[in-house]
Each structure stands twice: as C-alpha cells, then as structure tokens.
Write an enzyme that holds these catalytic residues in place. Structure first.
Site, PDB file in Angstrom:
ATOM      1  CB  SER A 131       3.984 -17.136  12.423  1.00  0.00           C
ATOM      2  OG  SER A 131       3.505 -16.808  10.951  1.00  0.00           O
ATOM      3  CE1 TYR A 178       6.345 -12.074  13.372  1.00  0.00           C
ATOM      4  CE2 TYR A 178       5.587 -13.001  11.169  1.00  0.00           C
ATOM      5  CZ  TYR A 178       5.420 -12.572  12.495  1.00  0.00           C
ATOM      6  OH  TYR A 178       4.590 -13.300  13.228  1.00  0.00           O
TER       7      TYR A 178
END
Length: 305
Positions: A131, A178
């Site tokens: 990501s 995350y």
C-alpha cells in the site's frame, strides 16, 4: 489455488471465479463495464483452500497440503486493517500483534515454505500486495501526523520477540500498525528480490483505495466507513474491484513484467485506473533494514530451528 482464512470463504471465492469464467461476458463483474476483461485468457480451475495467516500452524498445514503441486506464481494478497479507534491490541494464535502478524509474518512463513516449489516453476513470480501508506510522503501515509507514520525504528518490538505490540517497540496504535505492516511488505519484497535474483522475480503493488465498508473497511466504525467510502467515490479517488483484480492479474501474468524484479507499482493518480512503477519510500529502500527484518522474521516464525 485460492487460499482464504476459512474453507467456506475459499470455496465461495473459487465458485465466484469459476462462475465468471464460465460466462461469455467481457464486462467487469463489479462495475458491469463492457470490454473490461476483453483480453482475459481461457482455461484454468479455481480451487479453494483454508489458510489462516494469523496462525502459523494453519500456514504450515496449507503449505503441506499443496506440497509437490506445480507453482508458478505466489500472490500474497491478504490484508487486515483493524479499527483505528481501538485502544488495546489483539494478538495472533502465536502471540504476535494481529495486524503485523497477519499481513507480514504469516505471508513471510508461507513464502519461505513454498519457495522451493516456486523456484522450480515456469518463470516464477512473487507478487506482494502492499500500500502507498508505507510511505509517509504519500497522501495516505502522512495522515495522522508523524506519530502515525510507518517506521521500523530500530525494530525494538520484534527484537523483544513474541508479545510485541508494535514493530518499533512503541505504544500500540492500530493505524500505525497497519502502515508498519505495509512497510514490512515492502522491505520483505525487496529482500526477496535480491535473494532470488535470477530465480524468482518479486514485485509489490497497490490496487488503490477501495474503502468498502463490507470489505477492507469492515473493522472500522460503520458510520465512518460508509461516509468515507461514499466521499472517496464521489471525489473520484476511490478504485473499484474490477481495476484491483485486473491490476493483480497484470502483476501475476503480464508479459511486460517478465524478468523484472524489485519494483513498486502503485495506482496513481488515485481513482484514475492507472498502475505504474514508482519509487518506494526512503525507508523501504534501506538495504540494512530489509536484511534485518528478514533475520528477525525468520526467528519469530521458527525458521531458524
């Protein structure tokens, strides 16, 4: 083989793939856009299998179940994002912080167990779904301020062993956890690419922002998740599942990626259905940290024994 957290989820995903493969439509199953999959290839069978990445025992069982079967492409696509409002951490079956344990350590063990088989494949590829938030300079990565930016620090948490809350040893923060897990994905990919040069190509990509309240954002506050998803779509920065799926397929079988390794491919500009090679974050390019994460991960998942 489609490996999912439970056998039921895996079977459902495999059935959906086969249903679409049996149709004559070239429209994207998510958007209905005609011609989206005009270049798809015929053939293939999707089979579901259970592999819970939050359990090293489950990862080992899955790897054993596919041992000896041909393997040309390994796609590490699972991703977990917990509620950013959570105050207390959760842990895997092996006492790792749940986000990093699932998104990185589960994938790390799976790759290493399947690596001997993958190396024997035809033009073998490793594809890691990462990501843009791994990079504090990106729009998503800089959200929340410096305290929430992805950073490994000196790996104090991983150095301490099982029971760690954060990779850098800091106070638990689900948002940073995350982002850290995605930075781990990038460091892992880069180290794999170097180790497997001439044998297995390794690349990472992002399918873009898909803030589906029933999907990736399922653990967030329901009201926030629905509003964020709506705003991202209206603003034109959100992606859709058709693009995400085609991006993964491109990374896995795209002929122009043959022989290319160590790359980071991001869906930028956001929401424009475009995937291209970009520079990873400064920390993701740190060779010493790539090697250090590999070393610590090897110990944590028990591959040093």
């Amino acid at each position: 083989t489609l490996a999912c957290r439970t056998q039921a989820k895996a079977d459902a995903a495999a059935a959906a793939c086969m249903e679409y493969a049996a149709s004559s439509s070239d429209a994207g199953p998510a958007t209905g856009k005609a011609g989206f999959y005009a270049g798809r290839r015929a053939g293939g069978v999707a089979v579901g299998a259970e592999c819970d990445l939050s359990s090293l025992a489950s990862v080992r069982a899955f790897a054993e179940s596919v041992k000896g079967k041909p393997l040309d492409i390994l796609s590490l696509n699972a991703g977990l994002s917990l509620n950013v409002g959570e105050k207390g951490e959760q842990f895997t079956a092996d006492n790792f912080e749940l986000t990093v344990g699932t998104n990185h350590l589960g994938h790390f063990l799976l790759y290493n167990l399947l690596r001997p088989t993958l190396a024997k494949g035809v033009n073998p590829r490793l594809v890691v779904t990462a990501s843009g938030v791994h990079d504090p300079a990106s729009e998503g990565g800089k959200q929340g301020g410096p305290d929430k930016w992805a950073s490994m620090g000196e790996f104090a948490g991983l150095e301490a062993g099982k029971g760690f809350s954060m990779v850098d040893g800091g106070q638990y923060d689900p948002d940073k956890a995350y982002k850290d897990s995605k930075l781990c994905n990038m460091l892992f990919m880069a180290e794999a690419a170097r180790r497997e040069e001439g044998t297995i190509t390794a690349n990472a990509f992002s399918p873009g922002l898909i803030a589906d309240p029933k999907g990736f954002f399922r653990n967030q506050n329901p009201i926030f998740a629905k509003l964020f998803y709506a705003i991202s779509q209206i603003a034109g920065v959100g992606e859709n599942y058709d693009f995400a799926g085609s991006a993964l397929a491109y990374m896995a079988v795209g002929p122009d990626l043959a022989g290319k390794t160590g790359g980071w491919y991001d869906a930028l500009p956001l929401g424009k259905h475009s995937l291209a090679k970009h520079s990873a974050s400064t920390e993701a390019q740190d060779v010493a940290k790539q090697a250090k994460l590999w070393q610590l991960s090897t110990k944590l998942v028990g591959l040093d024994k």
